[in-house]
Design a protein around this motif. Structure first.
Motif, mmCIF file in Angstrom:
data_model
loop_
_atom_site.group_PDB
_atom_site.id
_atom_site.type_symbol
_atom_site.label_atom_id
_atom_site.label_comp_id
_atom_site.label_asym_id
_atom_site.label_seq_id
_atom_site.Cartn_x
_atom_site.Cartn_y
_atom_site.Cartn_z
ATOM 1 N N VAL A 25 0.833 -1.202 0.000
ATOM 2 C CA VAL A 25 0.000 0.000 0.000
ATOM 3 C C VAL A 25 0.868 1.252 0.000
ATOM 4 O O VAL A 25 0.580 2.233 -0.700
ATOM 5 N N LEU A 26 1.952 1.228 0.774
ATOM 6 C CA LEU A 26 2.837 2.393 0.848
ATOM 7 C C LEU A 26 3.511 2.678 -0.486
ATOM 8 O O LEU A 26 3.712 3.843 -0.851
ATOM 9 N N TRP A 27 3.877 1.619 -1.235
ATOM 10 C CA TRP A 27 4.568 1.821 -2.516
ATOM 11 C C TRP A 27 3.599 1.975 -3.684
ATOM 12 O O TRP A 27 4.019 2.318 -4.782
ATOM 13 N N SER A 28 2.311 1.712 -3.471
ATOM 14 C CA SER A 28 1.358 1.699 -4.575
ATOM 15 C C SER A 28 1.272 3.011 -5.370
ATOM 16 O O SER A 28 1.067 2.960 -6.593
ATOM 17 N N PRO A 29 1.429 4.198 -4.746
ATOM 18 C CA PRO A 29 1.376 5.428 -5.568
ATOM 19 C C PRO A 29 2.462 5.504 -6.627
ATOM 20 O O PRO A 29 2.355 6.313 -7.560
ATOM 21 N N LEU A 30 3.501 4.673 -6.507
ATOM 22 C CA LEU A 30 4.561 4.682 -7.513
ATOM 23 C C LEU A 30 4.142 3.984 -8.800
ATOM 24 O O LEU A 30 4.715 4.252 -9.866
ATOM 25 N N ILE A 31 3.155 3.094 -8.717
ATOM 26 C CA ILE A 31 2.766 2.320 -9.900
ATOM 27 C C ILE A 31 1.360 2.660 -10.383
ATOM 28 O O ILE A 31 1.025 2.383 -11.535
ATOM 29 N N ILE A 32 0.531 3.227 -9.527
ATOM 30 C CA ILE A 32 -0.820 3.610 -9.947
ATOM 31 C C ILE A 32 -0.731 4.919 -10.734
ATOM 32 O O ILE A 32 -0.106 5.877 -10.266
ATOM 33 N N PRO A 33 -1.334 4.995 -11.915
ATOM 34 C CA PRO A 33 -1.287 6.244 -12.695
ATOM 35 C C PRO A 33 -1.830 7.425 -11.892
ATOM 36 O O PRO A 33 -2.817 7.297 -11.170
ATOM 37 N N HIS A 34 -1.180 8.566 -12.037
ATOM 38 C CA HIS A 34 -1.576 9.734 -11.259
ATOM 39 C C HIS A 34 -2.968 10.238 -11.623
ATOM 40 O O HIS A 34 -3.666 10.799 -10.774
ATOM 41 N N PHE A 35 -3.354 10.048 -12.877
ATOM 42 C CA PHE A 35 -4.697 10.513 -13.239
ATOM 43 C C PHE A 35 -5.762 9.665 -12.547
ATOM 44 O O PHE A 35 -6.840 10.157 -12.210
ATOM 45 N N THR A 36 -5.425 8.390 -12.292
ATOM 46 C CA THR A 36 -6.357 7.543 -11.551
ATOM 47 C C THR A 36 -6.484 8.012 -10.107
ATOM 48 O O THR A 36 -7.595 8.108 -9.565
ATOM 49 N N LEU A 37 -5.354 8.298 -9.480
ATOM 50 C CA LEU A 37 -5.380 8.807 -8.112
ATOM 51 C C LEU A 37 -6.071 10.166 -8.052
ATOM 52 O O LEU A 37 -6.850 10.437 -7.128
#
Length: 266
Positions: A102-114
């Motif tokens: 969960v902590l590393w997930s923002p590195l692989i999830i597209p920013h537009f999705t977030l």
């Protein structure tokens, strides 16, 4: 054969570096173009677009918004990310792997999705396009870099130091504050700086969660280029590139970012 392989390898390296740096060079060159439209190669040299970039009201307000968001988001990421790094490094518990994912997930999830997710979240709590949601979005996006920097710094500490302090009667609180924290401070400072740079230049997620009053500089640049085709945006981009490069160079000399990020382990 060995020389041929070496020549091919270095040719590939040069080609990759050229491909990566060429857009930056084009931006820097078009920022001094005296003509009123974006054109390459430039027909001369003029710094008038830098003056316009510095005095344009939307860019001024967007830069102030960016500083507010960056300072709050990077500081919050430092506090939360450092706590999680210490938790993950010091303790073994059920669900640790899930927490790390969960902590590393923002590195692989597209920013537009977030960004879209935070837009929906802000709408549910009536916080859309306000500073609170922008800061939260930026904090989530940059926190992995802080967590990584602090985790690497913790791993570099000699565990015998903490054991020796404990054997001499130091409490766990004193071991943390007087032994471990001073040794981790360079990693925390480096992580905060990386988070600040990334937050200040974040565009994709910011496009979803900012409004006309809270837009950050990258969003303001996007809105400007939709209406105008002069080199003002190139001038702003050039200033961001130069400033970011200088900051990261100074930070690397001061804190050793390669060691902090485990790029150089020697």
């Amino acid at each position: 054969m060995t020389r041929l392989r070496s020549f091919g390898f270095w040719s590939l390296v040069v080609a990759i570096l050229t491909y990566m740096t060429l857009p930056t060079l084009v931006v820097l060159m078009t920022s001094v173009n005296p003509t009123e439209i974006l054109a390459f190669p430039p027909e001369g040299v003029s710094f008038a677009w830098y003056e316009k970039a510095l005095t344009y009201p939307d860019f001024q307000s967007a830069f102030k918004n960016g500083l507010i968001v960056t300072s709050l988001a990077s500081t919050a990421a430092l506090i939360v990310g450092s706590a999680f790094a210490w938790l993950v490094y010091r303790y073994s518990f059920r669900g640790r792997g899930v927490l790390e994912a969960v902590l590393w997930s923002p590195l692989i999830i597209p920013h537009f999705t977030l960004g879209f997710g935070f837009l929906l979240l802000g709408g549910a709590f009536k916080l859309q396009q306000g500073y609170a949601m922008i800061v939260l979005a930026h904090m989530v996006l940059v926190m992995p870099f802080v967590t990584r920097a602090v985790y690497v710094s913790l791993a570099a500490i000699d565990p015998d130091l903490a054991r020796a302090a404990a054997n001499l009667g130091a409490s766990p609180f004193h071991v943390l504050t007087r032994i471990e924290l001073p040794l981790v401070l360079p990693g925390m400072a480096g992580g905060w700086l990386i988070a600040a740079v990334l937050s200040l230049t974040e565009f994709t997620a910011s496009l979803y969660v900012t409004g006309s009053r809270t837009q950050t500089l990258p969003v303001a640049m996007y809105n400007y280029i939709r209406e105008y085709a002069d080199p003002t945006v190139s001038a702003v981009s050039a200033m961001l590139i130069i400033t970011t490069t200088l900051i990261m160079f100074i930070a690397d000399r001061a804190f050793g970012l390669r060691r902090v990020l485990a790029i150089d382990t020697h």
